[in-house]
Design a protein around this motif. Structure first.
Motif, short mmCIF file in Angstrom:
data_model
loop_
_atom_site.label_atom_id
_atom_site.label_comp_id
_atom_site.label_asym_id
_atom_site.label_seq_id
_atom_site.Cartn_x
_atom_site.Cartn_y
_atom_site.Cartn_z
N UNK A 63 0.82 -1.20 0.00
CA UNK A 63 0.00 0.00 0.00
C UNK A 63 0.86 1.26 0.00
N UNK A 64 0.31 2.31 -0.58
CA UNK A 64 0.98 3.61 -0.56
C UNK A 64 0.78 4.32 0.78
N UNK A 65 -0.10 3.77 1.62
CA UNK A 65 -0.41 4.40 2.91
C UNK A 65 0.55 3.89 3.98
N UNK A 66 1.31 4.77 4.62
CA UNK A 66 2.23 4.34 5.68
C UNK A 66 1.52 3.58 6.80
N UNK A 67 0.27 4.00 7.15
CA UNK A 67 -0.44 3.33 8.23
C UNK A 67 -0.76 1.88 7.87
N UNK A 68 -1.07 1.63 6.60
CA UNK A 68 -1.36 0.27 6.16
C UNK A 68 -0.12 -0.60 6.27
N UNK A 69 1.02 -0.07 5.84
CA UNK A 69 2.27 -0.84 5.93
C UNK A 69 2.65 -1.09 7.37
N UNK A 70 2.45 -0.09 8.23
CA UNK A 70 2.76 -0.25 9.65
C UNK A 70 1.84 -1.30 10.29
N UNK A 71 0.58 -1.33 9.86
CA UNK A 71 -0.37 -2.32 10.37
C UNK A 71 0.13 -3.73 10.05
N UNK A 72 0.55 -3.94 8.81
CA UNK A 72 1.06 -5.25 8.40
C UNK A 72 2.31 -5.63 9.18
N UNK A 73 3.24 -4.69 9.32
CA UNK A 73 4.47 -4.97 10.05
C UNK A 73 4.18 -5.30 11.51
#
Length: 332
Positions: A218-228
């Motif tokens: 995702x281009x959204x930092x929050x989405x990437x942080x959620x996955x991590x």
């Protein structure tokens, strides 16, 4: 949350969404939960059309708080925003009343007395039947119920909190507060964003088509942080135990994870977010699964936050589980 194709993380088109809702209702389910922010409002439109003709069979629930535009009154729990949000949700859902209207998050910028008085007006007008909240802390639940009492307003009857083998922080204070103040619980993300299905493995990148794969891309930092935050070592350890337990019982990891949540003290209902009809059938089978007492004890132990004590079956740790998350949202 997955219904619609307008930017959803795991898009589900209207045809499949209608099949899911029909199968769910035919199987005896009765609560359909959405929110005005899901897929830009498309989710509410799809849900409204899917339950048309069966409206009396459905406890229709939606939520408000998240931004609906760029202006200062386009978000939050103020009288202005909630009034606009309710009218817009009624239009999108194609109904003249909502069974359960929920505050999606706490609003620090609005006095809770204003929020509760506004919501009470919705109930008195007949546009809303019951009130709930989502992602509130124990203190916020108490403040809300006291505000309703002080203003002779309608109190909350339910809370939507995150809860799974990967996220057990609500056991410490939130579930006891719900019991004390008369709130049922509709828990979300019981599969830990899909991690507890056993789909993800240590050292292996998630498939591009998987939920975690889409979040990481995702281009959204929050989405990437959620996955991590979900795909960390402690969480994958717990998921591994769930996979082993499922193999021993001859069932699926999802069934084990859902069964554990369903039988937890203080849990009223479990929210599932299928993207396909096959996923729904798997979820329903899991919700019908019973676990042996020794299996429940084992899962309790391997997912218990460090330093937590157990009192009357409830975890008293004030921290989240090994894979604690700090992002609010419905990562079903």
């Amino acid at each position: 949350m997955n219904f619609g194709t307008s930017g959803g993380v795991a898009a589900c088109d209207e045809t499949e969404a209608a099949r899911i809702v029909d199968a769910f209702l035919d199987a005896g389910g009765n609560i359909v939960d959405t929110a005005d922010a899901y897929t830009g409002g498309e989710s509410e439109q799809i849900v409204g059309r899917a339950v048309k003709g069966r409206r009396d069979q459905v406890v229709l629930a939606t939520k408000a708080f998240l931004p609906q535009g760029p202006g200062p009154n386009d978000r939050g729990l103020s009288r202005v925003h909630l009034t606009r949000a309710l009218e817009a949700s009624l239009r999108r859902l194609g109904t003249d009343y909502i069974d359960l209207y929920q505050c999606h998050q706490w609003d620090d910028s609005t006095p809770i007395e204003e929020t509760m008085a506004t919501l009470d007006g919705f109930v008195r007008s007949g546009k809303v039947r019951y009130l709930g909240c989502s992602n509130f802390s124990a203190a916020q639940i108490v403040e809300s119920q006291w505000a309703a009492q002080r203003t002779n307003a309608t109190p909350f009857i339910s809370l939507q909190p995150q809860y799974s083998l990967l996220a057990r922080s609500i056991e410490a204070e939130i579930l006891p507060a719900c019991r004390k103040h008369g709130l049922g619980t509709l828990v979300w993300s019981p599969l830990g964003g899909g991690v507890l299905t056993g789909r993800y493995r240590r050292g292996a990148a998630p498939d591009a088509g998987s939920r975690m794969g889409r979040l990481k891309a995702s281009a959204l930092p929050m989405a990437r942080a959620w996955a991590d935050g979900l795909l960390n070592e402690p969480n994958l350890d717990i998921a591994g135990h769930v996979v082993e337990t499922a193999a021993e019982l001859g069932t699926t990891p999802a069934a084990v994870a859902l069964a554990w949540v369903r039988h937890r003290p203080g849990v009223t209902s479990v929210i599932v977010g299928p993207r396909t009809l096959d996923q729904l059938h798997g979820n329903l089978a899991g919700l019908a699964t019973d676990l042996p007492a020794e299996t429940i004890e084992h899962l309790d132990e391997i997912s218990r936050p460090a330093g937590a004590a157990i009192v009357n079956g409830m975890n008293t740790s004030p921290v989240a589980g090994p894979g604690r998350l700090g992002v609010a949202g419905e990562g079903r």
